[in-house]
Scaffold this motif. Structure first.
Motif: not given
Length: 206
Positions: A1, A5-7, A135, A137-138, A142-143
């Motif tokens: 990933m 997307y998440f950081s 996003p 692909r999180i 989470a999505l």
């Protein structure tokens, strides 16, 4: 990933470079980075959404419009260009993405774009419109949490448009949203190049 997307912060090298793209019917000179989502130009999903804005519900005058997951800013910038009276909120967990969107809004002379981290958004902000290439692909949990949180900020008459790849679960996501939002319609507003543009409609009268 991908990290973006998440950081909030990423260790990826921040190589900035000029980016020439076409937004809202005009060629614009922006800046981007290899360390943000689709940094080299419009990704296919966002391009599909921006090409089919005509299929979405009309944006009311003076709307508060949110771009959820703004990246370098294509959706937020387009919204601000075609709706200069709107208050556009560009939200992303990535500080680097926010920096780029803010810089690009400044380059275009846009004064109606507010770039902000999710945790900095006022708790009492009520939205009229959401446009997002979310996003995916999180991961599904989470999505789902993310979408319910932000769609939950819509005014009763507000709408949300999401562009999602068919092979990334657009149709199951539409069904799930319909189950979770029984007072709102969820429909496919447009479809092109393997992507669906889903629209969550206004809250129906009781």
């Amino acid at each position: 990933m991908d990290e973006h997307y998440f950081s909030p912060r990423t260790a990826t090298d921040d190589a900035r470079f000029p980016l020439r793209v076409r937004l809202a019917g005009q060629d614009v000179e922006l800046v981007s980075s290899s360390s943000v989502f689709s940094g080299r130009g419009l990704d296919k999903a966002t391009a599909v959404m921006l090409d089919r804005l005509d299929a979405l519900s009309e944006v009311p005058a003076g709307a508060r419009l949110l771009d959820l997951g703004c990246g370098w800013g294509p959706i937020a910038l387009t919204a601000a260009l075609i709706h200069p009276d709107a208050e556009v909120w560009a939200v992303d967990v990535s500080a680097r993405a926010r920096e780029l969107t803010a810089q690009n809004a400044h380059r275009l002379g846009l004064t109606n774009v507010r770039v902000i981290a999710p945790e900095e958004v006022p708790e009492d902000l009520v939205l009229d419109v959401i446009w997002s290439n979310p996003p995916i692909r999180i991961g599904k949990p989470a999505l789902h949490a993310l979408l319910l949180e932000w769609i939950g900020r819509l005014a009763p008459e507000g709408t949300a448009a999401l562009v999602v790849g068919r092979n990334l679960g657009a149709d199951p996501l539409a069904r799930w949203l319909a189950e979770q939002l029984p007072g709102r319609s969820v429909a496919k507003a447009a479809s092109a190049k393997g992507f669906r543009v889903l629209e969550v409609g206004p809250l129906s009268a009781a």
